[in-house]
Design a protein around this motif. Structure first.
Motif, PDB file in Angstrom:
ATOM      1  N   GLU A   7      -1.957  14.976  17.156  1.00  0.00           N
ATOM      2  CA  GLU A   7      -1.965  15.483  15.789  1.00  0.00           C
ATOM      3  C   GLU A   7      -3.156  14.892  15.045  1.00  0.00           C
ATOM      4  N   HIS A   8      -3.692  15.637  14.068  1.00  0.00           N
ATOM      5  CA  HIS A   8      -4.733  15.135  13.174  1.00  0.00           C
ATOM      6  C   HIS A   8      -4.148  15.026  11.759  1.00  0.00           C
ATOM      7  N   TRP A   9      -4.403  13.884  11.116  1.00  0.00           N
ATOM      8  CA  TRP A   9      -3.859  13.617   9.791  1.00  0.00           C
ATOM      9  C   TRP A   9      -4.969  13.162   8.846  1.00  0.00           C
ATOM     10  N   LEU A  10      -4.772  13.477   7.561  1.00  0.00           N
ATOM     11  CA  LEU A  10      -5.629  12.991   6.488  1.00  0.00           C
ATOM     12  C   LEU A  10      -4.770  12.146   5.554  1.00  0.00           C
ATOM     13  N   HIS A  11      -5.212  10.916   5.263  1.00  0.00           N
ATOM     14  CA  HIS A  11      -4.446   9.988   4.435  1.00  0.00           C
ATOM     15  C   HIS A  11      -5.236   9.610   3.180  1.00  0.00           C
ATOM     16  N   ALA A  12      -4.565   9.614   2.037  1.00  0.00           N
ATOM     17  CA  ALA A  12      -5.114   9.081   0.790  1.00  0.00           C
ATOM     18  C   ALA A  12      -4.244   7.895   0.380  1.00  0.00           C
ATOM     19  N   SER A  13      -4.855   6.734   0.184  1.00  0.00           N
ATOM     20  CA  SER A  13      -4.078   5.510  -0.022  1.00  0.00           C
ATOM     21  C   SER A  13      -4.563   4.739  -1.242  1.00  0.00           C
ATOM     22  N   LEU A  14      -3.654   3.909  -1.767  1.00  0.00           N
ATOM     23  CA  LEU A  14      -3.956   3.009  -2.873  1.00  0.00           C
ATOM     24  C   LEU A  14      -3.097   1.768  -2.697  1.00  0.00           C
ATOM     25  N   GLY A  15      -3.737   0.586  -2.777  1.00  0.00           N
ATOM     26  CA  GLY A  15      -2.972  -0.648  -2.629  1.00  0.00           C
ATOM     27  C   GLY A  15      -3.852  -1.866  -2.830  1.00  0.00           C
ATOM     28  N   PHE A  16      -3.241  -3.048  -2.708  1.00  0.00           N
ATOM     29  CA  PHE A  16      -4.010  -4.281  -2.829  1.00  0.00           C
ATOM     30  C   PHE A  16      -4.011  -4.992  -1.481  1.00  0.00           C
ATOM     31  N   ALA A  17      -5.091  -5.735  -1.235  1.00  0.00           N
ATOM     32  CA  ALA A  17      -5.268  -6.391   0.056  1.00  0.00           C
ATOM     33  C   ALA A  17      -6.095  -7.653  -0.144  1.00  0.00           C
ATOM     34  N   GLY A  18      -6.423  -8.300   0.961  1.00  0.00           N
ATOM     35  CA  GLY A  18      -7.206  -9.519   0.911  1.00  0.00           C
ATOM     36  C   GLY A  18      -6.833 -10.451   2.048  1.00  0.00           C
ATOM     37  N   ASN A  19      -7.384 -11.642   1.998  1.00  0.00           N
ATOM     38  CA  ASN A  19      -7.082 -12.619   3.034  1.00  0.00           C
ATOM     39  C   ASN A  19      -7.431 -13.998   2.521  1.00  0.00           C
ATOM     40  N   ARG A  20      -7.081 -15.007   3.284  1.00  0.00           N
ATOM     41  CA  ARG A  20      -7.416 -16.386   2.937  1.00  0.00           C
ATOM     42  C   ARG A  20      -7.707 -17.164   4.209  1.00  0.00           C
ATOM     43  N   TRP A  21      -8.518 -18.228   4.076  1.00  0.00           N
ATOM     44  CA  TRP A  21      -8.901 -19.055   5.214  1.00  0.00           C
ATOM     45  C   TRP A  21      -9.006 -20.513   4.772  1.00  0.00           C
ATOM     46  N   GLU A  40       0.828  -1.197   0.000  1.00  0.00           N
ATOM     47  CA  GLU A  40       0.000   0.000   0.000  1.00  0.00           C
ATOM     48  C   GLU A  40       0.865   1.250   0.000  1.00  0.00           C
ATOM     49  N   SER A  41       0.493   2.218  -0.839  1.00  0.00           N
ATOM     50  CA  SER A  41       1.155   3.517  -0.866  1.00  0.00           C
ATOM     51  C   SER A  41       0.162   4.587  -0.440  1.00  0.00           C
ATOM     52  N   LYS A  42       0.673   5.658   0.172  1.00  0.00           N
ATOM     53  CA  LYS A  42      -0.241   6.696   0.634  1.00  0.00           C
ATOM     54  C   LYS A  42       0.448   8.044   0.722  1.00  0.00           C
ATOM     55  N   ILE A  43      -0.378   9.081   0.653  1.00  0.00           N
ATOM     56  CA  ILE A  43       0.040  10.465   0.862  1.00  0.00           C
ATOM     57  C   ILE A  43      -0.694  10.974   2.089  1.00  0.00           C
ATOM     58  N   SER A  44       0.032  11.629   2.998  1.00  0.00           N
ATOM     59  CA  SER A  44      -0.547  12.075   4.256  1.00  0.00           C
ATOM     60  C   SER A  44      -0.324  13.560   4.448  1.00  0.00           C
ATOM     61  N   TRP A  45      -1.369  14.226   4.936  1.00  0.00           N
ATOM     62  CA  TRP A  45      -1.289  15.657   5.245  1.00  0.00           C
ATOM     63  C   TRP A  45      -1.671  15.872   6.703  1.00  0.00           C
ATOM     64  N   ARG A  46      -0.867  16.633   7.417  1.00  0.00           N
ATOM     65  CA  ARG A  46      -1.199  16.949   8.795  1.00  0.00           C
ATOM     66  C   ARG A  46      -2.138  18.143   8.826  1.00  0.00           C
ATOM     67  N   LEU A  47      -3.312  17.951   9.422  1.00  0.00           N
ATOM     68  CA  LEU A  47      -4.321  19.004   9.473  1.00  0.00           C
ATOM     69  C   LEU A  47      -4.122  19.934  10.662  1.00  0.00           C
ATOM     70  N   GLY A  48      -3.597  19.416  11.748  1.00  0.00           N
ATOM     71  CA  GLY A  48      -3.417  20.237  12.938  1.00  0.00           C
ATOM     72  C   GLY A  48      -2.537  19.537  13.942  1.00  0.00           C
ATOM     73  N   LYS A  49      -1.942  20.338  14.848  1.00  0.00           N
ATOM     74  CA  LYS A  49      -1.033  19.800  15.856  1.00  0.00           C
ATOM     75  C   LYS A  49      -1.280  20.496  17.177  1.00  0.00           C
ATOM     76  N   ASN A  50      -1.482  19.713  18.216  1.00  0.00           N
ATOM     77  CA  ASN A  50      -1.663  20.236  19.563  1.00  0.00           C
ATOM     78  C   ASN A  50      -0.371  20.019  20.348  1.00  0.00           C
ATOM     79  N   GLY A  51       0.634  20.835  20.025  1.00  0.00           N
ATOM     80  CA  GLY A  51       1.922  20.726  20.695  1.00  0.00           C
ATOM     81  C   GLY A  51       2.499  19.332  20.586  1.00  0.00           C
ATOM     82  N   ARG A  52       2.958  18.804  21.717  1.00  0.00           N
ATOM     83  CA  ARG A  52       3.522  17.449  21.750  1.00  0.00           C
ATOM     84  C   ARG A  52       2.498  16.430  22.239  1.00  0.00           C
ATOM     85  N   PHE A  53       1.211  16.802  22.204  1.00  0.00           N
ATOM     86  CA  PHE A  53       0.178  15.937  22.751  1.00  0.00           C
ATOM     87  C   PHE A  53      -0.572  15.137  21.683  1.00  0.00           C
TER      88      PHE A  53
END
Length: 328
Positions: free
Chosen positions: A247-261, A232-245
């Motif tokens: 952070e809010h982030w927005l992520h846009a991602s693209l990738g492949f996934a799945g599972n098996r059983w 998976e690849s993604k681009i992330s933008w930080r929307l806001g930061k409350n000091g060292r306590f």
């Protein structure tokens, strides 16, 4: 967190109408959370003395200074998390929902630069595919993870992550062992704000064995990161930061996934089923100091396939999934 799962046939019409509005509801929730993040600022004080104003500005400067969050807590218990998701396709021909819980610990080996992290997780999947008359609610995944990080130089690190697990219905005895693993070396190229990673990776959702692992992370500024990696690849933008306590982030991602059983069918025979797809998603996340926080994700799944022991290979319709996690 409660996700409205509707499974009975008598409520099928209600389910279709509800899901058709999910994308609008999710976007509305995103907008509300984004607005609350944007408004989370100290209010302006039009009155007061010059000394009070200077003190307020100083406190704001200390609060908002650029200081990274700590990734680990200073205790053995590092993480307790629950997450869940619900998917429905455009043709109403398949359904997929899941619930997961995880607990993790961390042991610093001399310092927090050398840390050994372990976790145990459980996940339950409910999957139905109308075209193949497949419906199971007993798809389980029980896994343990071991993560180790060791600095090699001041600009490079060794990362090792191994996660073996059981994937099945607790009745099957074959095709139930799964493994994710990676061994990577990361090297920071400060002149270009880049971090290069290379090594080997084993993915549970593909039939191949070891694969070459290659990734690139670009950090042009503290408020933005670009990760190019597999699966998976993604681009992330930080929307806001409350000091060292926090952070809010927005992520846009693209990738492949799945599972098996591995499962045991009603006739007593055992089989392996696989679910594969590509996913493009948008996620809003809150990170807190020491790890933890929450995220909510809306993703579009496409190129979906359902396979059963090499005998069945169905192309499924595209659709949307909404998922969320809360973590300590």
């Amino acid at each position: 967190m409660h996700i409205p799962f509707i499974n009975t046939a008598s409520k099928k019409g209600t389910e279709i109408v509800l899901f058709q509005n999910w994308s609008k509801i999710a976007l509305f929730v995103f907008a509300l959370i984004f607005a609350s993040c944007a408004k989370a600022q100290t209010p302006f004080m039009p009155t007061g003395s010059l000394a009070q104003s200077a003190s307020t500005n100083l406190n704001l400067s200390v609060l908002n200074r650029e200081e990274p969050l700590n990734r680990f807590k200073k205790q053995a218990l590092q993480r307790v998390a629950i997450s869940s998701g619900y998917f429905s396709d455009n043709d109403n021909s398949s359904r997929h929902r899941w619930f997961s819980t995880e607990i993790g610990t961390g042991i610093p080996l001399g310092s927090f630069e050398n840390i050994l992290a372990t976790s145990i997780s459980y996940r339950n999947d409910v999957l139905s595919v109308a075209t193949s008359d497949f419906k199971r609610s007993d798809l389980h995944e029980l896994s343990a993870s071991l993560f180790f990080r060791k600095p090699l130089t001041d600009k490079s690190n060794l990362l090792i992550n191994i996660r073996p697990g059981y994937l099945g219905d607790f009745d099957a005895s074959s095709n139930t062992f799964g493994m994710f693993g990676m061994a990577l070396i990361t090297k920071k190229l400060e002149a270009h704000d880049l971090t290069l990673s290379y090594g080997i990776v084993h993915l549970n959702q593909v039939t191949a064995g070891l694969l070459p692992g290659l990734g690139l992370r670009w950090e042009p500024k503290a408020e933005m990161t670009v990760d190019l990696r597999v699966p998976e690849s993604k681009i992330s933008w930080r929307l806001g930061k409350n000091g060292r306590f926090s952070e809010h982030w927005l992520h846009a991602s693209l990738g492949f996934a799945g599972n098996r059983w591995g499962i045991r069918k009603p006739d007593g025979n055992e089989a392996e089923i696989r679910l594969k797809y590509w996913s493009a998603g948008l996620a809003l996340e809150k990170k807190v100091d020491g790890g933890g926080g929450w995220w909510i994700d809306l993703s579009h799944q496409f190129a979906r396939r359902f396979l059963e022991s090499g005998e069945t290979d169905l192309k499924l319709s595209n659709g949307f999934q909404i998922s969320a996690e809360f973590a300590y």
